[in-house]
Every structure is written in C-alpha cells, then in structure tokens.
Write an enzyme that holds these catalytic residues in place. Structure first.
Site, short mmCIF file in Angstrom:
data_model
loop_
_atom_site.label_atom_id
_atom_site.label_comp_id
_atom_site.label_asym_id
_atom_site.label_seq_id
_atom_site.Cartn_x
_atom_site.Cartn_y
_atom_site.Cartn_z
N ARG A 212 0.84 -1.21 0.00
CA ARG A 212 0.00 0.00 0.00
C ARG A 212 0.87 1.25 0.00
O ARG A 212 0.56 2.24 -0.66
CB ARG A 212 -0.90 0.01 1.25
CG ARG A 212 -1.97 -1.06 1.20
CD ARG A 212 -3.02 -0.83 2.27
NE ARG A 212 -2.74 -1.52 3.51
CZ ARG A 212 -3.38 -2.61 3.92
NH1 ARG A 212 -4.33 -3.14 3.20
NH2 ARG A 212 -3.09 -3.17 5.06
N PHE A 228 -11.70 -5.23 -5.19
CA PHE A 228 -11.64 -6.12 -4.02
C PHE A 228 -11.10 -5.32 -2.82
O PHE A 228 -10.15 -5.71 -2.16
CB PHE A 228 -10.76 -7.35 -4.25
CG PHE A 228 -11.07 -8.12 -5.51
CD1 PHE A 228 -12.06 -9.09 -5.49
CD2 PHE A 228 -10.38 -7.88 -6.69
CE1 PHE A 228 -12.36 -9.81 -6.65
CE2 PHE A 228 -10.67 -8.59 -7.85
CZ PHE A 228 -11.66 -9.57 -7.82
N ASP A 250 -16.16 -3.57 -3.99
CA ASP A 250 -16.18 -4.87 -3.32
C ASP A 250 -17.61 -5.41 -3.42
O ASP A 250 -18.57 -4.64 -3.37
CB ASP A 250 -15.79 -4.72 -1.83
CG ASP A 250 -15.36 -6.04 -1.22
OD1 ASP A 250 -14.15 -6.21 -0.93
OD2 ASP A 250 -16.23 -6.92 -1.02
N SER A 251 -17.73 -6.73 -3.58
CA SER A 251 -19.08 -7.30 -3.72
C SER A 251 -19.84 -7.26 -2.40
O SER A 251 -21.05 -7.40 -2.38
CB SER A 251 -18.99 -8.72 -4.26
OG SER A 251 -18.18 -9.49 -3.41
N ALA A 277 -20.69 -1.26 -4.23
CA ALA A 277 -20.89 -2.67 -3.88
C ALA A 277 -21.26 -3.41 -5.16
O ALA A 277 -22.43 -3.44 -5.55
CB ALA A 277 -21.99 -2.80 -2.83
N ASP A 298 -6.75 -7.16 -5.99
CA ASP A 298 -6.30 -7.95 -4.83
C ASP A 298 -7.42 -8.90 -4.41
O ASP A 298 -8.05 -8.72 -3.36
CB ASP A 298 -5.92 -7.01 -3.68
CG ASP A 298 -5.36 -7.76 -2.48
OD1 ASP A 298 -4.85 -8.87 -2.66
OD2 ASP A 298 -5.44 -7.22 -1.35
N CYS A 338 -3.09 -14.11 -3.22
CA CYS A 338 -2.75 -14.53 -1.85
C CYS A 338 -2.99 -16.03 -1.67
O CYS A 338 -3.05 -16.52 -0.55
CB CYS A 338 -3.52 -13.71 -0.82
SG CYS A 338 -5.30 -13.87 -0.97
N1 SAH Z 1 -7.43 -5.55 -0.78
C1 SAH Z 1 -7.96 -5.78 0.53
C2 SAH Z 1 -8.16 -7.25 0.85
C3 SAH Z 1 -9.03 -7.98 -0.14
S1 SAH Z 1 -9.83 -9.36 0.52
C4 SAH Z 1 -7.06 -5.11 1.58
O1 SAH Z 1 -6.02 -4.54 1.24
O2 SAH Z 1 -7.42 -5.14 2.75
C5 SAH Z 1 -10.85 -9.84 -0.77
C6 SAH Z 1 -12.14 -9.04 -0.89
O3 SAH Z 1 -12.73 -9.42 -2.12
C7 SAH Z 1 -13.21 -9.30 0.18
O4 SAH Z 1 -13.52 -8.11 0.83
C8 SAH Z 1 -14.40 -9.85 -0.59
O5 SAH Z 1 -15.65 -9.34 -0.11
C9 SAH Z 1 -14.15 -9.35 -1.97
N2 SAH Z 1 -14.72 -10.13 -3.08
C10 SAH Z 1 -14.79 -11.47 -3.20
N3 SAH Z 1 -15.33 -11.83 -4.40
C11 SAH Z 1 -15.60 -10.67 -5.05
C12 SAH Z 1 -16.14 -10.34 -6.34
N4 SAH Z 1 -16.49 -11.31 -7.19
N5 SAH Z 1 -16.25 -9.05 -6.68
C13 SAH Z 1 -15.89 -8.07 -5.82
N6 SAH Z 1 -15.36 -8.32 -4.61
C14 SAH Z 1 -15.22 -9.59 -4.22
#
Ligand code: SAH
Length: 394
Positions: A212, A228, A250-251, A277, A298, A338
C-alpha cells in the site's frame, strides 16, 4: 505415562531439516492415548527422540513446537513470543508512533505452527489454526500479557472458523483478557477501524502494508480503481498520495461501509472517493475504456488447496485480461494473489497470459511479496503465500 508418537522407518528425514509438520502417513503408531491437542513426544523407528509437538487427527498429524527435549509451559511461550516481538522491533513495525498494527506471530514463520497473533494498538487478536494452539490458548495469553506488558490491554480470541469443526472444543470467539471497544489502529500514519468481531481474518489485511505504501507513491494525479477493496486500505493510501479520484469496489456491502468509514476517519468529506458494492468481473466489463490509469486487483485466494490450482490460474488470467483490456497506455496495474497453492512463477505466468491475450506491451516494475512481519521459516517454504506484480502497460 508420556504420550508418544513413533515414526515409520526413514520418515524423520524432513524433520532432520527442521520441517515443522509430520504427516499422518509417516506415523507408525501412537502410545499413551493422547487426545487431540495434546503434546506428544515424537520418536524415530529406533526409539530416539526427534521432536515435541501438538498432535491432531488429520493429514498433518503433528505440528512441531521444538526439536529439543524441553518443557512446554508459560516460560516456553514467553520465550517464543519475546523473540517474535524482537523481530518486529528490529524491522521497525512495533512500538512506533506512526504504526501500531502489525503481525506479531505468523505461525510456522515464528516457530509457532498453527498460531496467528495480530496487534492493533492496545489489542491483540489471536487465532488458532490447530487444536493444540486452541488447547494452549490460556497459557499463550498469559505469556503474551507478560511479554507485552502495559502496552497490551485486551486479547480477543477468534478461532471459530479456523479450527476443524469439533463440537467439544467450544471454540467460540471472545475476549480472553480484558475487553476493549476502541478499535481504531494506525498504519503508516493512517487510521483504520478494525472490525475483529465480524471482519475477515483478524479484522484487517496487515500483510499489504508495504505494498500500500508503494501504491501511494504511484498515485499522484492518477485515477485509481481499487478492486476487491475490503477495508479500503489501498484507497486511503491513494488518497494521501494525491490521486485525482479513487473508486473502491467490493461485492460485499459491509466492506463498502468499512471503506467509507475509513475514508471518513482520514479524509472526511473528500469528494475524490466513491465506493461501489458490485461484482468485480461485472464492474470491469462495464467500465469505460481508459476510465482508470492505476488499477489494483487484490482478490481473495482463488485456490484454497492444490486441487483447485488449474481453475485458480484461469481465474487470475481472466481477471487480469479485463484490466489489461481497459487500462490506457501509461497505466499501472498492481496485481496480487494470496493463494498459498499458487507459486510466484505460476502467478506470473497467469499475468503473462493475460497480457498476451490483451496484446499489450507490459513491463514488470516491481515483484511484491508479504512483508517482514509475515516471515517465512526457511525450512517451511509453504509459508510463502502473498505475491504481486506492479506492471507498466504501454
Ligand atoms: N485488498 C484488501 C483485501 C481484499 S480481501 C485489503 O487490502 O485489505 C478480498 C475481498 O474481495 C473481500 O472483501 C471480498 O468481499 C471481496 N470479493 C470477493 N469476491 C468478489 C467479487 N467477485 N467481486 C468483488 N469483490 C469480491
């Protein structure tokens, strides 16, 4: 009577190289009727001492605590925790005014297999991934308090979803020391609400801190898309870096609430940020060409285990293609995986395939990984999980 686990002939080779796991296939027999979570003494086929560790039913039968014959008591945990804290002090993440959240214990990476401890200001969130660490949790909590002293006020235990389901374990989440409702912690001078009660993992993805910070340097004057986003870590850094606009996706509607709350903490009323969302794949399909010139991908782990590897690699390619197709010339992509089951060469190959499919000229600027407070035990390469690429797209 002591609890013994006797290995099959020739099955101590990996232990001679200090690998901390004993698989069930290596076990000849067990004596002394241990129950799950007990500490067993591991002997080779000739009856010689090899190690002490937590025993559990499953493919990993023992997680080794020590290769020495010693007592596993509060003193033992104190020593291991004090070393872990020393490491965090030497890398400059513990005990600084600018940063009060960090991973104190990273399982095997800190010679404490099955245990995770994240520190958020005066609070610790502790997570057991093995029955043994669950059984030992009160001893570990006592040792943790002793090592951290007054800097620690509360320990929240959060293992409901990380332990194998066993009705008899009673692994409910809750405070095992003190209590605290103050849940704002500081990372590199930025404030974040940490939702350890309901949030994912221990409440925050501490492991992206350095990535970050790197993103912040690239953000000036850019239109940033944080895909994400979860708690919006990357988004808040991009704002501080002087981005022209930052969109977080984020979903999960809860994640969107979290990112908005974190934005309010750091940049109240700042109109440059918006959160959506929405499903990432759909958002990428529907967004306009060239709308964002700095994109972060991510996603959650696409492969939770080896069997899912092929599909996971296809998933990473599919996701990255969408970004490569829409990012303008001069755009920068931060892309991550990850999944522990996907190694860095496989991930790079997935991104390579995506770049080729989108027919873009792509330069790798940085190869990223997990930070130093998520160390990898050299004898346990499985501990390497986070990898990322920063690429420049022509
Ligand atoms: N980048 C974040 C961590 C990501 S964790 C950080 O730095 O803290 C992964 C995230 O992806 C979760 O919050 C989850 O809700 C979201 N996610 C999972 N599937 C998804 C999709 N199809 N579309 C959008 N978001 C999604």
């Amino acid at each position: 009577m002591s609890k013994l686990l006797i290995l099959r002939k020739g099955k101590e080779e990996s232990l001679k190289r200090f690998h901390p796991w004993i698989f069930s296939g290596a076990v000849h027999h067990i004596e002394g009727d241990p129950v799950e979570g007990d500490i067993v003494e591991v002997l080779n086929s000739e009856g010689r001492f090899v190690a002490l560790g937590h025993w559990q039913v499953g493919s990993i039968a023992v997680r080794v605590l020590t290769f020495k014959h010693q007592k596993i008591d509060v003193e033992f945990w104190k020593k291991r925790l004090a070393t872990a804290l020393d490491v965090r002090k030497s890398i400059g993440v513990a005990g600084t005014a600018n940063n009060n959240m960090y991973r104190l214990v990273h399982g095997e990476g800190d010679n404490l297999p099955g245990l995770i401890i994240d520190i958020y200001g005066e609070n610790a969130v502790m997570q057991a991934h093995s029955v043994g660490m669950h059984v030992s949790r009160m001893q570990i909590a006592e040792a943790l308090k002793a090592v951290m002293g007054d800097t620690l006020k509360a320990i929240y235990y959060k293992s409901e979803t990380t332990l194998p389901f066993k009705a008899s374990l009673g692994q409910e989440n809750g405070f095992i020391l003190g209590e605290s409702s103050d849940n704002v912690a500081i990372e590199n001078g930025l404030k974040f609400h940490i939702d350890w009660l309901k949030g994912q993992k221990t409440g925050f993805f501490v492991d992206q801190r350095e990535n970050r910070a790197l993103l912040e340097k690239y953000s000036h004057g850019r239109k940033v898309l944080n895909m994400f986003c979860y708690t919006g870590g990357f988004s808040v850094y991009a704002m501080r870096g002087g981005a022209e606009l930052v969109h977080s996706v984020d979903s999960s509607a809860k994640a969107v609430d979290l990112v908005n709350a974190n934005m309010e903490l750091n940049f109240p009323g700042d109109k440059r940020h918006k959160a959506f969302a929405e499903d990432a794949f759909r958002f990428l399909d529907e967004m306009q060409d060239g709308a964002y010139d700095l994109i972060i991908l991510d996603p959650p782990a696409f492969a939770k285990h080896k069997d899912a590897l092929k599909n996971a690699l296809r998933g990473y390619t599919k996701l990255n293609v969408k970004a490569f197709e829409k990012i303008p010339a001069g755009g920068i992509l931060f892309t991550f995986s990850c999944s522990q089951a996907v190694n860095k060469d496989q991930f790079r190959m997935a991104v390579f395939t995506a770049a080729a499919m989108a027919k873009r000229k792509v330069r790798i600027l940085h190869q990223l990984h997990q930070p130093a407070d998520h160390p990898i035990n050299i004898y346990h390469p499985e501990g390497e999980y986070l990898k990322g690429l920063v690429v420049y797209v022509e």
